[in-house]
Design an enzyme around this catalytic site. Sequence first.
Site, PDB file in Angstrom:
ATOM      1  N   THR A 144     -13.423  -0.244  39.101  1.00  0.00           N
ATOM      2  CA  THR A 144     -12.333  -0.614  39.988  1.00  0.00           C
ATOM      3  C   THR A 144     -12.499  -2.063  40.419  1.00  0.00           C
ATOM      4  O   THR A 144     -13.227  -2.820  39.789  1.00  0.00           O
ATOM      5  CB  THR A 144     -12.254   0.365  41.189  1.00  0.00           C
ATOM      6  OG1 THR A 144     -11.045   0.140  41.909  1.00  0.00           O
ATOM      7  CG2 THR A 144     -13.431   0.197  42.135  1.00  0.00           C
ATOM      8  N   ASN A 145     -11.788  -2.485  41.459  1.00  0.00           N
ATOM      9  CA  ASN A 145     -11.901  -3.853  41.974  1.00  0.00           C
ATOM     10  C   ASN A 145     -11.795  -3.841  43.493  1.00  0.00           C
ATOM     11  O   ASN A 145     -11.637  -2.786  44.097  1.00  0.00           O
ATOM     12  CB  ASN A 145     -10.832  -4.747  41.330  1.00  0.00           C
ATOM     13  CG  ASN A 145      -9.438  -4.226  41.607  1.00  0.00           C
ATOM     14  OD1 ASN A 145      -8.999  -4.184  42.752  1.00  0.00           O
ATOM     15  ND2 ASN A 145      -8.752  -3.798  40.556  1.00  0.00           N
ATOM     16  N   PHE A 146     -11.848  -5.013  44.097  1.00  0.00           N
ATOM     17  CA  PHE A 146     -11.947  -5.120  45.559  1.00  0.00           C
ATOM     18  C   PHE A 146     -10.608  -5.035  46.300  1.00  0.00           C
ATOM     19  O   PHE A 146     -10.577  -5.257  47.510  1.00  0.00           O
ATOM     20  CB  PHE A 146     -12.644  -6.432  45.951  1.00  0.00           C
ATOM     21  CG  PHE A 146     -14.131  -6.402  45.769  1.00  0.00           C
ATOM     22  CD1 PHE A 146     -14.922  -5.607  46.594  1.00  0.00           C
ATOM     23  CD2 PHE A 146     -14.743  -7.163  44.785  1.00  0.00           C
ATOM     24  CE1 PHE A 146     -16.297  -5.581  46.435  1.00  0.00           C
ATOM     25  CE2 PHE A 146     -16.119  -7.145  44.617  1.00  0.00           C
ATOM     26  CZ  PHE A 146     -16.900  -6.348  45.447  1.00  0.00           C
TER      27      PHE A 146
END
Length: 226
Positions: A33-35
Amino acid sequence: SDFFARPKILAGKKVVVTAGPTRERIDPVRFLTNFSSGKMGYAMAQAAAEMGAETILISGPVSLPVPSGVRRISVESAEDMLNAVKAEYASADVVIKTAAVADYRPITVEAQKMKKKEGGAAIELERTVDILQTLGQEKSHQLLIGFAAETNDVAHYAKGKLVRKNADYIIANDVSEAQAGFESDTNRVTVYGKDDFEYSFEMMPKDELARRLLQMIVEREALHDR
Ligand code: CTP
Ligand code: CA
């Protein structure tokens, strides 16, 4: 609150907003995933609803409450998000792609938890579908607004995305900047439009920025008269 005082300039319009990260599964207990916090997308959805639009928020996994007057559809992966957006696209007047969609996903999703071994490991990845680009290719009457997260050469990359994805606007933010981007409650963006349109907003809270962005675009496009 001046909620009721604001003119309903999007009354009768359907606005679809995507928000948050996507999750790409590796095995039953792990994912890529990402931030992305989802804050900017949720602010865009709230602003659209305040302006009277029927507002659908297609959201990856985030921990934010659903803004009032907004219908949320929760999704997990880029593929889920693509399918959810496609189902709403024909009837949408405006699509706002705030989501930080994963660019890659594991080629295979292990059915059982991967066990650690001696030495390193590698996960083979493949590209996800570019949702905004797909919408751009299939565009008829819709107004398409994308976001761009950049750490460098913001104008160059944002303008490239505008053309490549056949978007009407790209809203670019420099995520290397303090107090702009992912977890922050404030953001500073530059908007790029067709015909070399370019406008930079001051740093401001995301909810205020979302209202100003939508208002500017609605007025430029004379959306309320369409
Ligand atoms: N986007 C999308 N589907 C993807 C990747 C991106 O719809 N698979 C959309 C995002 O929601 C955003 C815009 O494309 O509105 C730009 O996303 P961004 O990640 O900044 O650009 P990419 O085209 O993915 O290029 P890169 O990450 O290499 O900068
Ligand atoms: Ca990307």
